[in-house]
Design a protein around this motif. Sequence first.
Motif: not given
Length: 188
Positions: A73, A78-79, A82-83, A85-86, A149, A152
């Motif tokens: 992503v 970021l929402k 999305d956590r 995936l991160v 993020g 990330y």
Amino acid sequence: MGHKRWLAMAVAGAAVVAACGEPATENGAPPSSTASTTTGSSSAAVPTEAVVAWVDVMCAVEKLSLWNPPPPVKATGLKEADRALVVGYLTEGYAAFSQAKTSLDGLGPAPVPQGNELVTATRAAVGKMADKFGEYVQEARTYPAPDFGAPYRLAQDDVASYTAGETLAELAQQNPTVAAARKQARRC
């Protein structure tokens, strides 16, 4: 007449060296990492099984240390959704760098010149990346959205700028035995 005598001594000296075989190393032992075969005016290094095995591990480590899949992503906006995936991305990086370091930790002394230096530098670099990614995983798990993020983005920057210094390919350019072993190692 003096030239003929000098030429005769040079030829005799070459015959003695040829009859004695390979020159000894600094400690008096014959070289053990290669066997040379000479055909005409060219010679090729033939690596021992130990050299091929060592190069095989180093190739696997380099592949792990070059871990750089596309981010799942975008790092901005970021929402909470999305956590996962991160965290998954960061965990993959942590696993790759940790596995590379573990492989190096289990590797014995290098059977080639400059091999120990390459292992030491690579171990330090992948160890540093594993440590960073371990921290990033924890931060991404605990920071609130969208703050997770930040680690990330740092991880992406670290991967983009990662270098362990000299590579196995560079060592192979300097050492024909390593070059030959790279052709035989299954993970190269």
